[in-house]
Motif scaffolding. Structure first.
Motif, PDB file in Angstrom:
ATOM      1  N   ALA A 101      19.660  15.549  18.276  1.00  0.00           N
ATOM      2  CA  ALA A 101      18.686  16.036  17.091  1.00  0.00           C
ATOM      3  C   ALA A 101      19.538  17.185  16.417  1.00  0.00           C
ATOM      4  O   ALA A 101      19.482  17.419  15.272  1.00  0.00           O
ATOM      5  CB  ALA A 101      17.608  16.595  17.561  1.00  0.00           C
ATOM      6  N   ALA A 102      20.179  17.993  17.268  1.00  0.00           N
ATOM      7  CA  ALA A 102      20.908  19.269  16.736  1.00  0.00           C
ATOM      8  C   ALA A 102      22.146  18.792  15.837  1.00  0.00           C
ATOM      9  O   ALA A 102      22.321  19.303  15.108  1.00  0.00           O
ATOM     10  CB  ALA A 102      21.249  20.076  18.007  1.00  0.00           C
ATOM     11  N   LEU A 103      22.672  17.733  16.433  1.00  0.00           N
ATOM     12  CA  LEU A 103      23.947  17.391  15.654  1.00  0.00           C
ATOM     13  C   LEU A 103      23.777  16.677  14.521  1.00  0.00           C
ATOM     14  O   LEU A 103      24.312  16.602  13.469  1.00  0.00           O
ATOM     15  CB  LEU A 103      24.763  16.493  16.729  1.00  0.00           C
ATOM     16  CG  LEU A 103      25.615  17.054  17.928  1.00  0.00           C
ATOM     17  CD1 LEU A 103      26.257  15.962  18.625  1.00  0.00           C
ATOM     18  CD2 LEU A 103      26.354  18.079  17.499  1.00  0.00           C
ATOM     19  N   GLY A 110      14.625  24.287  20.862  1.00  0.00           N
ATOM     20  CA  GLY A 110      15.650  25.096  21.401  1.00  0.00           C
ATOM     21  C   GLY A 110      16.230  25.826  20.420  1.00  0.00           C
ATOM     22  O   GLY A 110      15.919  26.079  19.228  1.00  0.00           O
ATOM     23  N   PRO A 111      17.776  26.200  20.648  1.00  0.00           N
ATOM     24  CA  PRO A 111      18.530  26.908  19.742  1.00  0.00           C
ATOM     25  C   PRO A 111      18.634  26.120  18.279  1.00  0.00           C
ATOM     26  O   PRO A 111      18.663  25.117  18.290  1.00  0.00           O
ATOM     27  CB  PRO A 111      19.822  27.228  20.547  1.00  0.00           C
ATOM     28  CG  PRO A 111      19.409  27.017  21.759  1.00  0.00           C
ATOM     29  CD  PRO A 111      18.407  26.090  21.908  1.00  0.00           C
ATOM     30  N   ARG A 142      25.440  25.617  18.638  1.00  0.00           N
ATOM     31  CA  ARG A 142      25.587  24.540  19.459  1.00  0.00           C
ATOM     32  C   ARG A 142      27.087  24.304  19.472  1.00  0.00           C
ATOM     33  O   ARG A 142      27.626  24.455  18.624  1.00  0.00           O
ATOM     34  CB  ARG A 142      24.923  23.126  19.054  1.00  0.00           C
ATOM     35  CG  ARG A 142      23.406  23.482  18.773  1.00  0.00           C
ATOM     36  CD  ARG A 142      22.586  23.677  20.165  1.00  0.00           C
ATOM     37  NE  ARG A 142      21.227  23.807  19.974  1.00  0.00           N
ATOM     38  CZ  ARG A 142      20.413  22.554  20.624  1.00  0.00           C
ATOM     39  NH1 ARG A 142      21.039  21.580  21.388  1.00  0.00           N
ATOM     40  NH2 ARG A 142      19.208  22.443  20.515  1.00  0.00           N
ATOM     41  N   ALA A 143      27.498  23.598  20.472  1.00  0.00           N
ATOM     42  CA  ALA A 143      28.878  23.414  20.807  1.00  0.00           C
ATOM     43  C   ALA A 143      28.881  21.841  20.050  1.00  0.00           C
ATOM     44  O   ALA A 143      28.186  21.327  19.454  1.00  0.00           O
ATOM     45  CB  ALA A 143      29.307  23.291  22.244  1.00  0.00           C
ATOM     46  N   ILE A 158      25.767  27.062  22.956  1.00  0.00           N
ATOM     47  CA  ILE A 158      27.135  27.450  23.255  1.00  0.00           C
ATOM     48  C   ILE A 158      27.308  28.009  24.544  1.00  0.00           C
ATOM     49  O   ILE A 158      28.218  28.051  25.415  1.00  0.00           O
ATOM     50  CB  ILE A 158      27.783  28.234  22.064  1.00  0.00           C
ATOM     51  CG1 ILE A 158      27.860  27.575  20.938  1.00  0.00           C
ATOM     52  CG2 ILE A 158      28.859  29.232  22.306  1.00  0.00           C
ATOM     53  CD1 ILE A 158      28.045  28.270  19.650  1.00  0.00           C
ATOM     54  N   ALA A 159      26.262  28.946  25.018  1.00  0.00           N
ATOM     55  CA  ALA A 159      26.259  29.396  26.120  1.00  0.00           C
ATOM     56  C   ALA A 159      26.275  28.716  27.343  1.00  0.00           C
ATOM     57  O   ALA A 159      27.026  29.017  28.620  1.00  0.00           O
ATOM     58  CB  ALA A 159      25.063  30.453  26.233  1.00  0.00           C
ATOM     59  N   SER A 160      25.981  27.477  27.361  1.00  0.00           N
ATOM     60  CA  SER A 160      26.037  26.596  28.509  1.00  0.00           C
ATOM     61  C   SER A 160      27.079  25.589  28.380  1.00  0.00           C
ATOM     62  O   SER A 160      26.979  24.802  29.204  1.00  0.00           O
ATOM     63  CB  SER A 160      24.682  26.087  28.832  1.00  0.00           C
ATOM     64  OG  SER A 160      24.282  25.127  27.632  1.00  0.00           O
ATOM     65  N   ALA A 161      27.978  25.389  27.364  1.00  0.00           N
ATOM     66  CA  ALA A 161      28.721  24.426  27.105  1.00  0.00           C
ATOM     67  C   ALA A 161      29.929  24.594  28.013  1.00  0.00           C
ATOM     68  O   ALA A 161      30.312  25.780  28.353  1.00  0.00           O
ATOM     69  CB  ALA A 161      28.998  24.475  25.518  1.00  0.00           C
TER      70      ALA A 161
END
Length: 311
Positions: free
Chosen positions: A240-242, A283-284, A289-290, A296-299
């Motif tokens: 969804a984010a992408l 979420g963010p 996002r990566a 990005i924090a968990s990528a």
């Protein structure tokens, strides 16, 4: 000296010179038989190994990966295409002694048949490689190249049997190449690859979302299909984010005439229909996002989606 008699003599002399120049490039029949015999023996070894390790489903030798096996097949295919084309274009000139020799024709047909088997083996290697990893635009191009080589080999056989000239063979292969390039100009290979990867992913861990993101707007519709598919919440959120990121880029490019396109307009309209009434990504935001849609924090650095290393 003038008149019709002189003109006839000039034509005959030109014809003799043309034939003598062609004969100068003719390969002796004995040398042709020996060369084709050696090539057939070498390619028989290659095809036998393919039948043992590839077509029978046996395990690869120790230390040989599927990627190495696929790449080696592609390199061999380039060599065999050059050899077969060179033999037919230069060594078997129509009307030459070698072209009229039955043994040479039989060995050449056997050589071309082995080349066709080699093309089929190379395509099977690539299909296995795609099934193990994923489909990319470059792998689609590789399949198109192999199909072109197979068509070229068939044209070589036809040229030999029908007595066509080398110019005919070159023109026919040029038409095949132009047809392939035109097909790539019409069909969006990136969209095809993205749709195939989403449809054939064995599970979420085998889907490379970073590659889908790199395809840009070509992967928009498959990503929306993925976010609506029965997958885990993490994959759905990343898809969804992408898709939101790509939709925003597409909408921005479609807003001015320099970036507007018919394909982009259709994709944007279809995405709007598919997402009508769909909840927004939790979420963010998508800009945090990566490449695989993860925050990005968990990528994970140096790996693709969900930690699966690329081949």
């Amino acid at each position: 000296m003038s008149g019709p008699r002189y003109a006839t003599r000039t034509v005959r002399m030109s014809e003799r010179m043309r034939l003598s120049r062609g004969a100068a490039f003719d390969m002796p029949v004995t040398a042709m038989l020996l060369t084709l015999g050696v090539f057939n023996a070498v390619f028989m070894v290659e095809n036998t190994l393919d039948l043992v390790f590839l077509w029978s489903g046996a395990a690869l030798p120790a230390g040989v990966t599927l990627a190495d096996y696929a790449h080696r097949g592609a390199y061999t295919l380039i060599l065999t295409a050059l050899l077969a084309g060179g033999f037919c274009a230069f060594a078997l000139r129509p009307g030459s002694p070698a072209a009229a020799n039955g043994g040479v024709r039989a060995l050449l047909l056997a050589f071309v048949a082995q080349n066709i088997l080699l093309v089929a083996s190379s395509m099977l290697r690539l299909v296995d490689y795609i099934a193990a990893y994923s489909l990319t635009v470059m792998r689609i191009a590789a399949l198109a190249w192999m199909i072109s080589v197979a068509i070229g080999l068939v044209l070589i056989c036809w040229r030999l049997m029908a007595g066509r000239s080398a110019g005919w063979l070159i023109n026919a292969n040029a038409l095949v190449l132009m047809g392939m390039l035109s097909l790539f100009g019409i069909v969006d290979a990136g969209a095809f690859a993205a749709a195939w990867n989403v449809r054939h992913a064995r599970n979420e861990n085998t889907l490379d979302l970073c590659y889908l993101e790199s395809l840009g707007t070509s992967s928009l519709i498959p990503l929306i299909q993925l976010r609506n598919a029965p997958v885990d919440l993490v994959t759905r959120d990343r898809a969804a984010a992408l898709s939101e990121r790509i939709r925003a880029d597409l909408r921005a490019s479609q807003s001015h005439w320099q970036g507007w396109s018919v394909t982009g307009a259709r994709r944007l309209e279809k995405s709007d229909r598919m997402l009508r009434g769909a909840p927004k990504s939790p979420g963010p935001r998508w800009d945090g996002r990566a490449c695989d849609g993860a925050p990005i924090a968990s990528a994970t650095r140096g790996e693709g989606l969900t930690g699966v290393k690329k081949p």
